[in-house]
Design a protein around this motif. Structure first.
Motif, mmCIF file in Angstrom:
data_model
loop_
_atom_site.group_PDB
_atom_site.id
_atom_site.type_symbol
_atom_site.label_atom_id
_atom_site.label_comp_id
_atom_site.label_asym_id
_atom_site.label_seq_id
_atom_site.Cartn_x
_atom_site.Cartn_y
_atom_site.Cartn_z
ATOM 1 N N LEU A 260 -12.351 83.003 -13.160
ATOM 2 C CA LEU A 260 -11.830 83.876 -12.111
ATOM 3 C C LEU A 260 -10.863 84.897 -12.683
ATOM 4 O O LEU A 260 -9.993 84.550 -13.496
ATOM 5 C CB LEU A 260 -11.107 83.047 -11.046
ATOM 6 N N SER A 261 -11.012 86.157 -12.205
ATOM 7 C CA SER A 261 -10.019 87.194 -12.446
ATOM 8 C C SER A 261 -9.694 87.800 -11.087
ATOM 9 O O SER A 261 -10.498 88.556 -10.513
ATOM 10 C CB SER A 261 -10.558 88.275 -13.394
ATOM 11 N N ARG A 262 -8.539 87.472 -10.564
ATOM 12 C CA ARG A 262 -8.173 87.963 -9.225
ATOM 13 C C ARG A 262 -7.913 89.463 -9.236
ATOM 14 O O ARG A 262 -8.240 90.169 -8.282
ATOM 15 C CB ARG A 262 -6.943 87.219 -8.707
ATOM 16 N N SER A 263 -7.341 89.976 -10.317
ATOM 17 C CA SER A 263 -7.037 91.416 -10.367
ATOM 18 C C SER A 263 -8.320 92.250 -10.369
ATOM 19 O O SER A 263 -8.325 93.380 -9.862
ATOM 20 C CB SER A 263 -6.206 91.738 -11.612
ATOM 21 N N LYS A 264 -9.396 91.700 -10.901
ATOM 22 C CA LYS A 264 -10.668 92.422 -10.940
ATOM 23 C C LYS A 264 -11.591 92.039 -9.784
ATOM 24 O O LYS A 264 -12.675 92.616 -9.647
ATOM 25 C CB LYS A 264 -11.378 92.168 -12.274
ATOM 26 N N GLY A 265 -11.216 91.075 -8.985
ATOM 27 C CA GLY A 265 -12.097 90.621 -7.904
ATOM 28 C C GLY A 265 -13.409 90.120 -8.457
ATOM 29 O O GLY A 265 -14.495 90.458 -7.958
ATOM 30 N N TYR A 266 -13.331 89.268 -9.475
ATOM 31 C CA TYR A 266 -14.518 88.907 -10.243
ATOM 32 C C TYR A 266 -14.486 87.447 -10.629
ATOM 33 O O TYR A 266 -13.433 86.893 -10.991
ATOM 34 C CB TYR A 266 -14.548 89.789 -11.503
ATOM 35 N N SER A 267 -15.657 86.845 -10.568
ATOM 36 C CA SER A 267 -15.823 85.469 -11.013
ATOM 37 C C SER A 267 -17.185 85.343 -11.672
ATOM 38 O O SER A 267 -18.092 86.144 -11.428
ATOM 39 C CB SER A 267 -15.744 84.511 -9.812
ATOM 40 N N TYR A 268 -17.331 84.358 -12.524
ATOM 41 C CA TYR A 268 -18.662 84.013 -13.003
ATOM 42 C C TYR A 268 -18.809 82.511 -13.112
ATOM 43 O O TYR A 268 -17.824 81.786 -13.286
ATOM 44 C CB TYR A 268 -19.017 84.691 -14.329
ATOM 45 N N LEU A 269 -20.043 82.081 -12.992
ATOM 46 C CA LEU A 269 -20.417 80.683 -13.198
ATOM 47 C C LEU A 269 -21.258 80.642 -14.469
ATOM 48 O O LEU A 269 -22.229 81.373 -14.605
ATOM 49 C CB LEU A 269 -21.237 80.175 -12.009
ATOM 50 N N LEU B 79 -24.449 79.945 -4.896
ATOM 51 C CA LEU B 79 -23.743 80.700 -3.866
ATOM 52 C C LEU B 79 -22.277 80.842 -4.235
ATOM 53 O O LEU B 79 -21.612 79.858 -4.574
ATOM 54 C CB LEU B 79 -23.839 79.976 -2.513
ATOM 55 N N CYS B 80 -21.779 82.061 -4.141
ATOM 56 C CA CYS B 80 -20.372 82.361 -4.354
ATOM 57 C C CYS B 80 -19.738 82.571 -2.984
ATOM 58 O O CYS B 80 -20.334 83.227 -2.113
ATOM 59 C CB CYS B 80 -20.272 83.628 -5.209
ATOM 60 N N ALA B 81 -18.551 82.026 -2.766
ATOM 61 C CA ALA B 81 -17.882 82.170 -1.468
ATOM 62 C C ALA B 81 -16.382 82.303 -1.692
ATOM 63 O O ALA B 81 -15.817 81.618 -2.551
ATOM 64 C CB ALA B 81 -18.178 80.970 -0.568
ATOM 65 N N VAL B 82 -15.746 83.165 -0.925
ATOM 66 C CA VAL B 82 -14.311 83.410 -1.053
ATOM 67 C C VAL B 82 -13.595 83.045 0.238
ATOM 68 O O VAL B 82 -14.057 83.404 1.333
ATOM 69 C CB VAL B 82 -14.031 84.902 -1.391
ATOM 70 N N LEU B 83 -12.493 82.334 0.096
ATOM 71 C CA LEU B 83 -11.641 81.983 1.240
ATOM 72 C C LEU B 83 -10.625 83.116 1.394
ATOM 73 O O LEU B 83 -9.809 83.347 0.500
ATOM 74 C CB LEU B 83 -10.947 80.650 0.956
ATOM 75 N N ASN B 84 -10.690 83.825 2.535
ATOM 76 C CA ASN B 84 -9.813 84.991 2.669
ATOM 77 C C ASN B 84 -8.443 84.597 3.242
ATOM 78 O O ASN B 84 -8.117 83.415 3.361
ATOM 79 C CB ASN B 84 -10.492 86.080 3.506
ATOM 80 N N SER B 85 -7.631 85.577 3.583
ATOM 81 C CA SER B 85 -6.256 85.303 4.020
ATOM 82 C C SER B 85 -6.215 84.573 5.361
ATOM 83 O O SER B 85 -5.222 83.927 5.685
ATOM 84 C CB SER B 85 -5.461 86.595 4.105
ATOM 85 N N ASN B 86 -7.278 84.666 6.150
ATOM 86 C CA ASN B 86 -7.380 83.935 7.418
ATOM 87 C C ASN B 86 -8.037 82.567 7.236
ATOM 88 O O ASN B 86 -8.377 81.914 8.220
ATOM 89 C CB ASN B 86 -8.189 84.742 8.436
ATOM 90 N N TYR B 87 -8.224 82.177 6.004
ATOM 91 C CA TYR B 87 -8.889 80.914 5.669
ATOM 92 C C TYR B 87 -10.313 80.861 6.221
ATOM 93 O O TYR B 87 -10.817 79.800 6.581
ATOM 94 C CB TYR B 87 -8.052 79.701 6.107
ATOM 95 N N GLN B 88 -10.953 82.037 6.276
ATOM 96 C CA GLN B 88 -12.375 82.103 6.596
ATOM 97 C C GLN B 88 -13.130 82.173 5.278
ATOM 98 O O GLN B 88 -12.713 82.871 4.345
ATOM 99 C CB GLN B 88 -12.696 83.356 7.412
#
Lengths: 114, 109
Positions: free
Chosen positions: B64-73, B87-96
């Motif tokens: 994970l690189s949060r500054s780049k908005g990037y991940s890899y498996l 499947l890639c999934a992100v938990l946003n600030s609303n916990y969605q």
């Protein structure tokens, strides 16, 4: 043996009929979710519930209804108002006490409306 | 809007290494998940990243690189049973949980 069960695995219904999909969990998770999956698309949230007797609409709630009368159970009704109900339906649950809030899925129900 | 981008399909050879990328734009960030989904089955949890860096779990690693908005498996020593969608999934600030459309990985002998 803890887990999430969904029944049935395959379901066929005639157009215009309501149908209820079952989801049960014995993981003691507070939160439960219903998703719909269509080919080539990401999972789309239909409804979710974080506590008994309370639930919230997701992104595509129209044509669907849910209830949460017990912590273990979160049935989904697909009503005749749902325009394109044929899809793969996934139920999930998560433990809100953990820091990760990881969702765990049931085996899914494939609904085909004829 | 919020979106998650992943390649639609990738092909790799048995025994090789493959990297599946995921870029995201979400309203806030509270963690990134990778799930494996075999055809006709439910997704199963693989990994969770909330801090930058690499998390290794056997043959599978997630970065994970949060500054780049990037991940890899990263999948090593590929086996035929690794043929699945990831499947890639992100938990946003609303916990969605915001889901990508998934990457179908085809393993050839």
């Amino acid at each position: 043996d803890g887990g999430i069960t969904q029944s049935p695995k395959y379901l066929f219904r005639k157009e215009g009929q309501n149908v209820t999909l079952s989801c049960e969990q014995n993981l003691n998770h507070d939160a439960m979710y219903w998703y719909r999956q269509d080919p080539g698309q990401g999972l789309r949230l239909i409804y979710y519930s974080q506590i008994v007797n309370d639930f919230q609409k997701g992104d595509i709630a129209e044509g669907y209804s849910v209830s949460r009368e017990k912590k273990e159970s979160f049935p989904l009704t697909v009503t005749s108002a749902q325009k394109n109900p044929t899809a793969f339906y996934l139920c999930a649950s998560s433990d809100l006490e953990t820091s990760t809030d990881t969702q765990y899925f049931g085996p899914g129900t494939r609904l085909t409306v004829l | 809007g919020q979106n998650i981008d992943q390649p639609t399909e990738m092909t790799a050879t048995e025994g090789a290494i493959v990297q599946i990328n995921c870029t995201y734009q979400t309203s806030g960030f509270n963690g990134l998940f990778w799930y494996q989904q075999h055809a006709g089955e439910a997704p199963t949890f693989l990994s969770y990243n909330v801090l930058d860096g690499l998390e290794e779990k056997g043959r599978f690693s997630s970065f994970l690189s949060r500054s780049k908005g990037y991940s890899y498996l990263l999948l090593k020593e590929l086996q035929m049973k690794d043929s699945a969608s990831y499947l890639c999934a992100v938990l946003n600030s609303n916990y969605q949980l915001i889901w990508g459309a998934g990457t179908k990985l085809i393993i050839k002998p």
